[in-house]
Design a protein around this motif. Structure first.
Motif, PDB file in Angstrom:
ATOM      1  N   HIS A  23       2.566 -23.230  46.278  1.00  0.00           N
ATOM      2  CA  HIS A  23       2.302 -21.816  47.002  1.00  0.00           C
ATOM      3  C   HIS A  23       3.097 -21.192  48.034  1.00  0.00           C
ATOM      4  N   ARG A  24       3.410 -20.063  47.843  1.00  0.00           N
ATOM      5  CA  ARG A  24       4.383 -19.333  48.856  1.00  0.00           C
ATOM      6  C   ARG A  24       3.640 -18.077  49.554  1.00  0.00           C
ATOM      7  N   GLN A  25       3.800 -17.732  50.839  1.00  0.00           N
ATOM      8  CA  GLN A  25       3.372 -16.596  51.336  1.00  0.00           C
ATOM      9  C   GLN A  25       4.305 -15.953  52.681  1.00  0.00           C
ATOM     10  N   ALA A  26       4.582 -14.689  52.762  1.00  0.00           N
ATOM     11  CA  ALA A  26       4.990 -14.362  53.888  1.00  0.00           C
ATOM     12  C   ALA A  26       4.173 -13.965  54.982  1.00  0.00           C
ATOM     13  N   THR A  27       4.514 -14.340  56.332  1.00  0.00           N
ATOM     14  CA  THR A  27       3.564 -14.462  57.395  1.00  0.00           C
ATOM     15  C   THR A  27       4.479 -13.403  58.620  1.00  0.00           C
ATOM     16  N   GLY A  28       3.851 -12.497  58.672  1.00  0.00           N
ATOM     17  CA  GLY A  28       4.548 -11.829  60.278  1.00  0.00           C
ATOM     18  C   GLY A  28       4.990 -12.889  61.149  1.00  0.00           C
ATOM     19  N   LEU A  29       5.898 -12.644  61.603  1.00  0.00           N
ATOM     20  CA  LEU A  29       6.431 -13.803  62.896  1.00  0.00           C
ATOM     21  C   LEU A  29       5.673 -13.740  63.739  1.00  0.00           C
ATOM     22  N   LEU A  30       5.019 -12.673  64.351  1.00  0.00           N
ATOM     23  CA  LEU A  30       4.119 -12.435  65.234  1.00  0.00           C
ATOM     24  C   LEU A  30       2.729 -13.196  65.094  1.00  0.00           C
ATOM     25  N   ASP A  31       2.498 -13.402  63.867  1.00  0.00           N
ATOM     26  CA  ASP A  31       1.292 -13.814  63.453  1.00  0.00           C
ATOM     27  C   ASP A  31       1.239 -15.495  63.360  1.00  0.00           C
ATOM     28  N   LEU A  32       2.420 -15.989  63.453  1.00  0.00           N
ATOM     29  CA  LEU A  32       2.292 -17.560  63.241  1.00  0.00           C
ATOM     30  C   LEU A  32       1.640 -18.443  64.327  1.00  0.00           C
ATOM     31  N   PRO A  33       0.869 -19.288  64.199  1.00  0.00           N
ATOM     32  CA  PRO A  33       0.557 -19.867  65.555  1.00  0.00           C
ATOM     33  C   PRO A  33       1.348 -21.009  66.090  1.00  0.00           C
ATOM     34  N   PRO A  35       2.920 -24.184  66.970  1.00  0.00           N
ATOM     35  CA  PRO A  35       2.802 -25.541  66.732  1.00  0.00           C
ATOM     36  C   PRO A  35       3.055 -26.329  67.918  1.00  0.00           C
ATOM     37  N   GLU A  36       2.378 -27.501  67.820  1.00  0.00           N
ATOM     38  CA  GLU A  36       2.565 -28.581  68.618  1.00  0.00           C
ATOM     39  C   GLU A  36       2.997 -29.961  67.994  1.00  0.00           C
ATOM     40  N   PRO A  37       4.007 -30.341  68.510  1.00  0.00           N
ATOM     41  CA  PRO A  37       5.106 -29.872  69.562  1.00  0.00           C
ATOM     42  C   PRO A  37       5.951 -28.763  68.924  1.00  0.00           C
ATOM     43  N   ALA A  38       6.434 -27.697  69.867  1.00  0.00           N
ATOM     44  CA  ALA A  38       7.097 -26.747  69.191  1.00  0.00           C
ATOM     45  C   ALA A  38       8.356 -27.259  68.782  1.00  0.00           C
ATOM     46  N   PRO A  39       8.803 -26.769  67.670  1.00  0.00           N
ATOM     47  CA  PRO A  39       9.952 -27.223  66.782  1.00  0.00           C
ATOM     48  C   PRO A  39      11.041 -26.633  67.572  1.00  0.00           C
ATOM     49  N   ASP A  40      12.381 -27.125  67.268  1.00  0.00           N
ATOM     50  CA  ASP A  40      13.580 -26.646  67.692  1.00  0.00           C
ATOM     51  C   ASP A  40      13.705 -25.101  67.233  1.00  0.00           C
ATOM     52  N   VAL A  45      11.337 -17.401  68.530  1.00  0.00           N
ATOM     53  CA  VAL A  45      10.197 -16.656  68.123  1.00  0.00           C
ATOM     54  C   VAL A  45       9.293 -16.082  69.512  1.00  0.00           C
ATOM     55  N   GLU A  46       9.459 -16.967  70.488  1.00  0.00           N
ATOM     56  CA  GLU A  46       8.739 -16.484  71.818  1.00  0.00           C
ATOM     57  C   GLU A  46       9.515 -15.529  72.388  1.00  0.00           C
ATOM     58  N   ALA A  47      11.024 -15.535  72.340  1.00  0.00           N
ATOM     59  CA  ALA A  47      11.783 -14.386  72.759  1.00  0.00           C
ATOM     60  C   ALA A  47      11.353 -12.908  71.849  1.00  0.00           C
ATOM     61  N   TYR A  48      11.102 -13.122  70.763  1.00  0.00           N
ATOM     62  CA  TYR A  48      11.036 -11.950  69.922  1.00  0.00           C
ATOM     63  C   TYR A  48       9.537 -11.370  69.992  1.00  0.00           C
TER      64      TYR A  48
END
Length: 53
Positions: A23-33, A35-40, A45-48
């Motif tokens: 399964h594949r899908q494109a998700t808007g960067l602003l719509d990503l939840p 994650p805990e812990p936040a990856p490198d 993403v936060e700056a964007y």
């Protein structure tokens, strides 16, 4: 799902290409939840998000 790539798409802006198994899908960067812990690299993403708001 795992983000496998990030792309700019005209009309959609920046999207994360996500996949799990076949399964594949494109998700808007602003719509990503957040994650805990936040990856490198999550700071980009936060700056964007900050810039886009």
């Amino acid at each position: 799902m795992t983000v496998t790539a990030v792309q700019f798409r005209s009309g959609s802006g920046i999207v994360a290409l996500c996949g799990r198994g076949r399964h594949r899908q494109a998700t808007g960067l602003l719509d990503l939840p957040v994650p805990e812990p936040a990856p490198d690299g999550w700071a980009w993403v936060e700056a964007y998000r900050h810039w886009a708001s």
